[in-house]
Write a protein that holds these residues in place. Structure first.
Motif, mmCIF file in Angstrom:
data_model
loop_
_atom_site.group_PDB
_atom_site.id
_atom_site.type_symbol
_atom_site.label_atom_id
_atom_site.label_comp_id
_atom_site.label_asym_id
_atom_site.label_seq_id
_atom_site.Cartn_x
_atom_site.Cartn_y
_atom_site.Cartn_z
ATOM 1 N N LEU A 1 0.774 -1.137 0.185
ATOM 2 C CA LEU A 1 -0.056 -0.064 -0.094
ATOM 3 C C LEU A 1 0.660 1.204 -0.141
ATOM 4 O O LEU A 1 0.607 2.203 -0.791
ATOM 5 N N GLU A 2 1.815 1.096 0.689
ATOM 6 C CA GLU A 2 2.803 2.525 0.819
ATOM 7 C C GLU A 2 3.397 2.451 -0.559
ATOM 8 O O GLU A 2 3.702 3.648 -0.973
ATOM 9 N N GLU A 3 4.041 1.392 -1.257
ATOM 10 C CA GLU A 3 4.398 1.523 -2.434
ATOM 11 C C GLU A 3 3.523 2.034 -3.562
ATOM 12 O O GLU A 3 3.858 2.800 -4.341
ATOM 13 N N VAL A 4 2.212 1.666 -3.459
ATOM 14 C CA VAL A 4 1.154 2.027 -4.172
ATOM 15 C C VAL A 4 0.970 3.553 -4.103
ATOM 16 O O VAL A 4 1.027 4.277 -4.969
ATOM 17 N N GLU A 5 1.061 4.139 -2.843
ATOM 18 C CA GLU A 5 1.060 5.456 -2.537
ATOM 19 C C GLU A 5 2.103 6.236 -3.230
ATOM 20 O O GLU A 5 1.984 7.295 -3.691
ATOM 21 N N ARG A 6 3.416 5.664 -3.100
ATOM 22 C CA ARG A 6 4.465 6.337 -3.607
ATOM 23 C C ARG A 6 4.419 6.485 -4.906
ATOM 24 O O ARG A 6 4.600 7.477 -5.579
ATOM 25 N N TYR A 7 4.034 5.386 -5.798
ATOM 26 C CA TYR A 7 3.828 5.376 -7.183
ATOM 27 C C TYR A 7 2.750 6.281 -7.576
ATOM 28 O O TYR A 7 2.725 7.117 -8.739
ATOM 29 N N LYS A 8 1.698 6.485 -6.888
ATOM 30 C CA LYS A 8 0.455 7.369 -7.047
ATOM 31 C C LYS A 8 1.273 8.900 -7.167
ATOM 32 O O LYS A 8 0.908 9.716 -7.979
ATOM 33 N N ARG A 9 1.822 9.050 -5.961
ATOM 34 C CA ARG A 9 2.559 10.506 -5.791
ATOM 35 C C ARG A 9 3.608 10.624 -7.095
ATOM 36 O O ARG A 9 3.525 11.624 -7.858
ATOM 37 N N MET A 10 4.254 9.800 -7.465
ATOM 38 C CA MET A 10 5.225 9.695 -8.663
ATOM 39 C C MET A 10 4.569 10.253 -9.838
ATOM 40 O O MET A 10 4.865 10.854 -10.636
ATOM 41 N N MET A 11 3.466 9.246 -9.970
ATOM 42 C CA MET A 11 2.553 9.564 -10.995
ATOM 43 C C MET A 11 1.921 11.058 -11.181
ATOM 44 O O MET A 11 1.983 11.684 -12.414
ATOM 45 N N ASN A 12 1.322 11.525 -10.018
ATOM 46 C CA ASN A 12 0.912 12.763 -10.053
ATOM 47 C C ASN A 12 1.862 13.881 -10.470
ATOM 48 O O ASN A 12 1.854 14.741 -11.025
ATOM 49 N N GLU A 13 3.313 13.731 -9.744
ATOM 50 C CA GLU A 13 4.336 14.614 -9.922
ATOM 51 C C GLU A 13 4.671 14.620 -11.516
ATOM 52 O O GLU A 13 5.128 15.781 -12.071
ATOM 53 N N ALA A 14 4.730 13.430 -12.180
ATOM 54 C CA ALA A 14 5.120 13.201 -13.442
ATOM 55 C C ALA A 14 4.035 13.849 -14.421
ATOM 56 O O ALA A 14 4.040 14.593 -15.372
ATOM 57 N N LYS A 15 2.687 13.822 -14.025
ATOM 58 C CA LYS A 15 1.639 14.627 -14.647
ATOM 59 C C LYS A 15 1.601 15.986 -14.457
ATOM 60 O O LYS A 15 1.572 16.722 -15.631
ATOM 61 N N ALA A 16 1.798 16.434 -13.290
ATOM 62 C CA ALA A 16 2.294 17.926 -13.261
ATOM 63 C C ALA A 16 3.316 18.349 -13.910
ATOM 64 O O ALA A 16 3.479 19.513 -14.614
ATOM 65 N N ALA A 17 4.505 17.578 -13.976
ATOM 66 C CA ALA A 17 5.629 18.074 -14.673
ATOM 67 C C ALA A 17 5.276 18.081 -16.287
ATOM 68 O O ALA A 17 5.734 18.874 -16.965
ATOM 69 N N ASN A 18 4.507 17.016 -16.756
ATOM 70 C CA ASN A 18 4.135 17.159 -18.225
ATOM 71 C C ASN A 18 3.479 18.199 -18.451
ATOM 72 O O ASN A 18 3.195 18.740 -19.665
#
Length: 149
Positions: free
Chosen positions: A60-77
């Motif tokens: 679950l922590e890893e999923v949350e970490r990946y979600k954060r990374m995905m959101n950061e990547a979306k924001a960067a994109n």
């Protein structure tokens, strides 16, 4: 004989009671072993559940970490896309400005070419007029010379 019969009866009852006690002891021992086995199984189950809970929490922590990374990547994109859009708008504006300048330069060049053509014609006319005037003067002189002769 009656005492002996009573004693035999009591002995028989004692034997039955001893057999019952032995049977109950075996049942108790079996129940204790079964209880220990169940407790051991319960501890193993709890341990396995604990391990699974830890794994689940990590997942679950890893999923949350990946979600954060995905959101950061979306924001960067999104930021990158916005920057590219601004750059494209700037380049398109510059292209439009340069195209307008090119059109104006070509128009100016055409006007200059027309003026040059007009000036050349005027020059030809001036030269022709000069030649005519010289020729007329020479003709007049010739006539004057002819009259004087």
């Amino acid at each position: 004989t009656s005492l002996k019969a009573k004693a035999d009866k009591l002995k028989s009852e004692l034997d039955d009671k001893n057999k019952l006690v032995e049977s109950l002891k075996r049942q108790l021992s079996s129940s204790v072993k079964e209880k220990e086995t169940m407790e051991k199984s319960h501890k193993q189950t709890e341990s396995a559940t604990g391990v699974k809970d830890v794994r689940l929490n990590r997942a679950l922590e890893e999923v949350e970490r990946y979600k954060r990374m995905m959101n950061e990547a979306k924001a960067a994109n999104a930021e990158q896309a916005e920057a590219q859009r601004r750059t494209l708008d700037k380049v398109m504006g510059e292209k439009k400005k340069l195209s307008k300048q090119k059109t104006e330069l070509l128009l100016g060049f055409k006007k200059q070419m027309k003026l040059i053509d007009i000036l050349r014609r005027q020059l030809v006319h001036v030269q022709a007029a000069k030649l005519l005037s010289l020729t007329e003067e020479e003709f007049t002189r010739a006539l004057e010379l002819g009259e004087t002769l």
